[in-house]
Design a protein around this motif. Structure first.
Motif, PDB file in Angstrom:
ATOM      1  N   GLY A 197      14.597  10.070 -14.532  1.00  0.00           N
ATOM      2  CA  GLY A 197      14.782   8.600 -15.035  1.00  0.00           C
ATOM      3  C   GLY A 197      15.371   8.469 -16.609  1.00  0.00           C
ATOM      4  N   GLY A 198      15.099   9.588 -17.216  1.00  0.00           N
ATOM      5  CA  GLY A 198      15.651   9.564 -18.632  1.00  0.00           C
ATOM      6  C   GLY A 198      14.577   9.960 -19.815  1.00  0.00           C
ATOM      7  N   LEU A 199      14.853  10.931 -20.471  1.00  0.00           N
ATOM      8  CA  LEU A 199      13.833  11.385 -21.487  1.00  0.00           C
ATOM      9  C   LEU A 199      14.347  10.292 -22.506  1.00  0.00           C
ATOM     10  N   GLY A 200      13.029  10.161 -23.175  1.00  0.00           N
ATOM     11  CA  GLY A 200      12.815   9.330 -24.393  1.00  0.00           C
ATOM     12  C   GLY A 200      13.298   7.794 -24.117  1.00  0.00           C
ATOM     13  N   SER A 201      13.084   7.384 -23.037  1.00  0.00           N
ATOM     14  CA  SER A 201      13.250   5.870 -22.420  1.00  0.00           C
ATOM     15  C   SER A 201      11.983   5.243 -21.704  1.00  0.00           C
ATOM     16  N   ILE A 202      11.642   4.256 -22.328  1.00  0.00           N
ATOM     17  CA  ILE A 202      10.552   3.537 -21.484  1.00  0.00           C
ATOM     18  C   ILE A 202      10.959   3.019 -20.085  1.00  0.00           C
ATOM     19  N   MET A 203      12.079   2.487 -19.993  1.00  0.00           N
ATOM     20  CA  MET A 203      12.601   2.182 -19.151  1.00  0.00           C
ATOM     21  C   MET A 203      13.012   3.200 -18.095  1.00  0.00           C
ATOM     22  N   GLY A 204      13.378   4.434 -18.518  1.00  0.00           N
ATOM     23  CA  GLY A 204      13.724   5.363 -17.631  1.00  0.00           C
ATOM     24  C   GLY A 204      12.268   6.046 -16.726  1.00  0.00           C
ATOM     25  N   SER A 205      11.201   5.801 -17.470  1.00  0.00           N
ATOM     26  CA  SER A 205      10.051   6.146 -16.791  1.00  0.00           C
ATOM     27  C   SER A 205       9.915   5.421 -15.235  1.00  0.00           C
ATOM     28  N   PHE A 206      10.302   4.020 -15.581  1.00  0.00           N
ATOM     29  CA  PHE A 206      10.109   3.100 -14.227  1.00  0.00           C
ATOM     30  C   PHE A 206      11.260   3.559 -13.252  1.00  0.00           C
ATOM     31  N   PHE A 207      12.368   3.927 -13.631  1.00  0.00           N
ATOM     32  CA  PHE A 207      13.466   4.249 -12.921  1.00  0.00           C
ATOM     33  C   PHE A 207      13.169   5.633 -12.175  1.00  0.00           C
ATOM     34  N   GLY A 208      12.628   6.617 -12.944  1.00  0.00           N
ATOM     35  CA  GLY A 208      12.397   7.911 -12.314  1.00  0.00           C
ATOM     36  C   GLY A 208      11.113   7.667 -11.266  1.00  0.00           C
ATOM     37  N   ALA A 209      10.219   6.875 -11.490  1.00  0.00           N
ATOM     38  CA  ALA A 209       8.976   6.703 -10.706  1.00  0.00           C
ATOM     39  C   ALA A 209       9.632   6.116  -9.544  1.00  0.00           C
ATOM     40  N   ALA A 210      10.473   5.094  -9.591  1.00  0.00           N
ATOM     41  CA  ALA A 210      10.941   4.356  -8.341  1.00  0.00           C
ATOM     42  C   ALA A 210      11.511   5.340  -7.495  1.00  0.00           C
ATOM     43  N   PHE A 211      12.581   6.314  -8.223  1.00  0.00           N
ATOM     44  CA  PHE A 211      13.309   7.173  -7.266  1.00  0.00           C
ATOM     45  C   PHE A 211      12.597   8.015  -6.688  1.00  0.00           C
ATOM     46  N   ILE A 212      11.464   8.939  -7.324  1.00  0.00           N
ATOM     47  CA  ILE A 212      10.485   9.791  -6.788  1.00  0.00           C
ATOM     48  C   ILE A 212       9.876   9.114  -5.579  1.00  0.00           C
ATOM     49  N   VAL A 213       9.303   7.840  -5.827  1.00  0.00           N
ATOM     50  CA  VAL A 213       8.406   7.503  -4.657  1.00  0.00           C
ATOM     51  C   VAL A 213       9.105   6.749  -3.483  1.00  0.00           C
ATOM     52  N   PRO A 229       1.882   2.598  -5.238  1.00  0.00           N
ATOM     53  CA  PRO A 229       1.979   3.785  -5.696  1.00  0.00           C
ATOM     54  C   PRO A 229       3.041   3.665  -6.887  1.00  0.00           C
ATOM     55  N   LEU A 230       3.965   2.993  -6.715  1.00  0.00           N
ATOM     56  CA  LEU A 230       5.089   2.959  -7.508  1.00  0.00           C
ATOM     57  C   LEU A 230       4.571   2.358  -9.029  1.00  0.00           C
ATOM     58  N   TYR A 249      -2.059  -4.923  -6.381  1.00  0.00           N
ATOM     59  CA  TYR A 249      -1.045  -4.801  -7.087  1.00  0.00           C
ATOM     60  C   TYR A 249      -0.738  -5.668  -8.162  1.00  0.00           C
ATOM     61  N   LEU A 250      -1.365  -6.797  -8.116  1.00  0.00           N
ATOM     62  CA  LEU A 250      -1.156  -7.600  -9.220  1.00  0.00           C
ATOM     63  C   LEU A 250      -2.090  -7.023 -10.698  1.00  0.00           C
ATOM     64  N   PHE A 251      -3.260  -6.441 -10.244  1.00  0.00           N
ATOM     65  CA  PHE A 251      -4.168  -5.811 -11.180  1.00  0.00           C
ATOM     66  C   PHE A 251      -3.308  -4.713 -11.917  1.00  0.00           C
ATOM     67  N   CYS A 252      -2.668  -3.924 -11.143  1.00  0.00           N
ATOM     68  CA  CYS A 252      -1.917  -2.684 -11.621  1.00  0.00           C
ATOM     69  C   CYS A 252      -0.808  -3.059 -12.399  1.00  0.00           C
ATOM     70  N   LEU A 253      -0.115  -3.891 -11.983  1.00  0.00           N
ATOM     71  CA  LEU A 253       1.248  -4.458 -12.340  1.00  0.00           C
ATOM     72  C   LEU A 253       0.961  -5.061 -13.897  1.00  0.00           C
ATOM     73  N   SER A 254      -0.338  -6.043 -13.871  1.00  0.00           N
ATOM     74  CA  SER A 254      -0.576  -6.438 -15.305  1.00  0.00           C
ATOM     75  C   SER A 254      -1.039  -5.152 -16.277  1.00  0.00           C
ATOM     76  N   LEU A 255      -1.774  -4.406 -15.771  1.00  0.00           N
ATOM     77  CA  LEU A 255      -2.036  -3.224 -16.697  1.00  0.00           C
ATOM     78  C   LEU A 255      -0.682  -2.558 -17.336  1.00  0.00           C
ATOM     79  N   ARG A 289       0.891  -1.073   0.347  1.00  0.00           N
ATOM     80  CA  ARG A 289       0.083   0.020   0.030  1.00  0.00           C
ATOM     81  C   ARG A 289       0.989   1.408   0.021  1.00  0.00           C
ATOM     82  N   ALA A 290       1.844   0.979   0.562  1.00  0.00           N
ATOM     83  CA  ALA A 290       2.730   2.505   0.879  1.00  0.00           C
ATOM     84  C   ALA A 290       3.701   2.632  -0.252  1.00  0.00           C
ATOM     85  N   ILE A 291       4.330   1.697  -1.168  1.00  0.00           N
ATOM     86  CA  ILE A 291       5.481   1.666  -1.835  1.00  0.00           C
ATOM     87  C   ILE A 291       5.044   1.181  -3.226  1.00  0.00           C
ATOM     88  N   LEU A 292       4.622  -0.297  -3.197  1.00  0.00           N
ATOM     89  CA  LEU A 292       4.470  -0.770  -4.511  1.00  0.00           C
ATOM     90  C   LEU A 292       3.215  -0.517  -5.376  1.00  0.00           C
TER      91      LEU A 292
END
Length: 358
Positions: free
Chosen positions: A275-291, A55-56, A182-188, A50-53
Motif C-alpha cells: 500500500g505504501g510505507l508512511g501513508s495513511i491512505m496506503g494502509s487502505f490500498f494495501g488492505a484492499a489488495f491483500i483481502v 474483513p477489509l 459493517y457500519l460499526f466497524c467503518l465508523s470506528l 461478510r466475505a469482503i467488506l
C-alpha cells in the motif's frame, strides 16, 4: 512565505497544517466516505459484507496501526498478530468478567492491553534495530501463542483456548446483521484514521519520521529516541489491538489463538509495503489488495485455465497468490517504495516560489 500547491496558494502555516490542505483531497475523501456509507449499503449483499467488506475494514484498521510503527517510525515489527490477539483476549476478559460491560469500552480496554504489551516488546527497540528488532518482536508472537494456550485464565478456563461472544450491542442496538457490523466497524475506522492522520502531521509525527530517517541525527537535535519509539509502539499497538478485538468480536464471533498466527503478522506487513510505507491512505490500498486479490484469483483463474483445456488446483491458486505477493513486495521495496499510495499522491508535489513582501 507564499507557495503554491496544486495551483492553490497558501499564505500561512495554519492553511498548510490543515488535515487535508488540498481541496482535491478534501473532495476525494468526502466522495469516498459518501460511497462507503451510502453507496455500498445500497448495492452490497450479505455475502459481500461478510466475505469482503467487514474483513477489509478491520484489516485496514490493523494495517493503519502497523504503518504508524513501520512506515512512520521505521521500527520493523513481526508481532502484529500477537498485538491483535492481546486486544481480542483482553476485550473478551473485560466483556465476560464484568457483567453489563458495553462493547465500545471493552474494545478500548482491549486496545489498552495491547498497548502495554506492545510497549513491553518495544523496549528492545531502544538498543537494537533492523533485523534484530524484527526477531525481538517475533518473540511476542510465540509468547502470545503460548500464553493463550497454556494460561487458562485468559480464555475463561477453556482447554483449547477457543472462546466466543454473542448478543453484541452498541448503545442499546443489537449488532447482529452484516450491515450493522459493517457500519460499526467503518465508523470506528473513520474516527481512528482521522485521529491518526492528525497525529502524524503534528509534533509527535515529525519525531517519528526523524527517528525513521536517522535516529542519531534526531537525538542530536533534541528528539528523545526512547519517547519517540515507545510512543510509536504504544499508538500502533493500541490501534492493532482494537482491530484484533473487532476481528474476534464482530467478524469471527468465536476464535482461538491460531486465528492470530504469524501469518497474520506477515500479511499486515505485506499490506503496508504494497500500500505504501508512511501513508495513511496506503494502509487502505494495501488492505484492499491483500483481502480482494485471493477472491479475484479464485474467480478468474479457473475459467481462464479452462479456456486452454487445463485445470488449476486449490494449491495452485494459493501458490499463485504467494508468487504475486512476493513479486509485488520486491517491486515496491526496490523500485517504488511509496507503493499504491503513489496513485493517490500523484501531482501533489509542492511548487515553491520565491517569497515576496505583502
Amino acid at each position: 512565505m507564499f507557495y503554491r500547491e496544486n495551483g492553490q496558494f497558501k499564505t500561512s502555516y495554519r492553511a498548510d497544517q490543515q488535515i487535508f490542505p488540498i481541496a482535491q483531497d478534501r473532495i476525494a475523501v468526502l466522495v469516498l466516505l459518501a460511497a462507503a456509507f451510502v453507496l455500498v449499503p445500497l448495492l452490497a449483499s450479505d455475502y459481500l459484507y461478510r466475505a469482503i467488506l467487514i474483513p477489509l475494514v478491520i484489516m485496514s484498521l490493523a494495517a493503519l496501526g502497523v504503518n504508524i510503527l513501520v512506515g512512520y517510525c521505521g521500527q520493523i515489527s513481526l508481532g502484529s498478530g500477537a498485538f491483535m490477539a492481546v486486544g481480542a483476549y483482553g476485550a473478551f476478559n473485560f466483556f465476560v468478567r464484568f457483567p453489563g460491560m458495553p462493547l465500545i469500552p471493552a474494545l478500548i480496554l482491549g486496545g489498552l492491553c495491547a498497548t502495554f504489551f506492545g510497549i513491553l516488546f518495544g523496549l528492545p527497540s531502544l538498543r537494537v534495530k533492523g533485523l534484530y528488532l524484527a526477531v525481538a518482536t517475533l518473540a511476542a508472537q510465540f509468547f502470545s501463542d503460548w500464553m493463550f494456550l497454556r494460561i487458562k485464565w485468559f480464555t475463561n478456563n477453556s482447554d483449547s483456548g477457543s472462546v466466543s461472544v454473542s448478543h453484541l450491542q452498541v448503545l442499546g442496538m443489537p449488532l447482529e446483521s452484516a450491515f450493522s457490523k459493517y457500519l460499526f466497524c467503518l465508523s470506528l475506522l473513520v474516527v481512528i484514521a482521522l485521529l491518526a492522520k492528525n497525529l502524524v502531521r503534528g509534533a509527535i509525527g515529525r519525531e517519528w519520521m526523524a527517528i525513521r530517517d536517522m535516529d542519531v541525527a534526531a537525538a542530536v537535535i533534541g528528539i528523545r529516541p526512547m519517547y519517540a519509539k515507545l510512543s510509536a509502539f504504544a499508538v500502533s499497538s493500541f490501534i492493532i489491538g482494537v482491530a484484533g478485538a473487532l476481528w474476534a468480536f464482530v467478524h469471527l464471533g468465536a476464535w482461538e489463538p491460531a486465528a492470530f498466527s504469524v501469518e497474520v503478522s506477515l500479511r499486515l506487513l505485506f499490506m503496508v509495503i504494497i500500500g505504501g510505507l508512511g501513508s495513511i491512505m496506503g494502509s487502505f490500498f494495501g488492505a484492499a489488495f491483500i483481502v480482494v486479490l485471493p477472491i479475484v484469483l479464485n474467480q478468474v483463474l479457473p475459467p481462464l485455465f479452462s479456456l486452454f483445456g487445463m485445470e488449476i488446483s486449490t494449491a495452485g491458486l494459493s501458490h499463485t497468490e504467494l508468487m504475486i505477493f512476493g513479486a509485488l513486495i520486491v517491486w515496491f521495496l526496490i523500485v517504488e517504495p511509496h507503493g499504491l499510495a503513489k496513485l493517490w499522491s500523484t501531482g501533489k508535489q509542492k511548487m515553491r516560489v520565491w517569497p515576496f513582501p505583502h
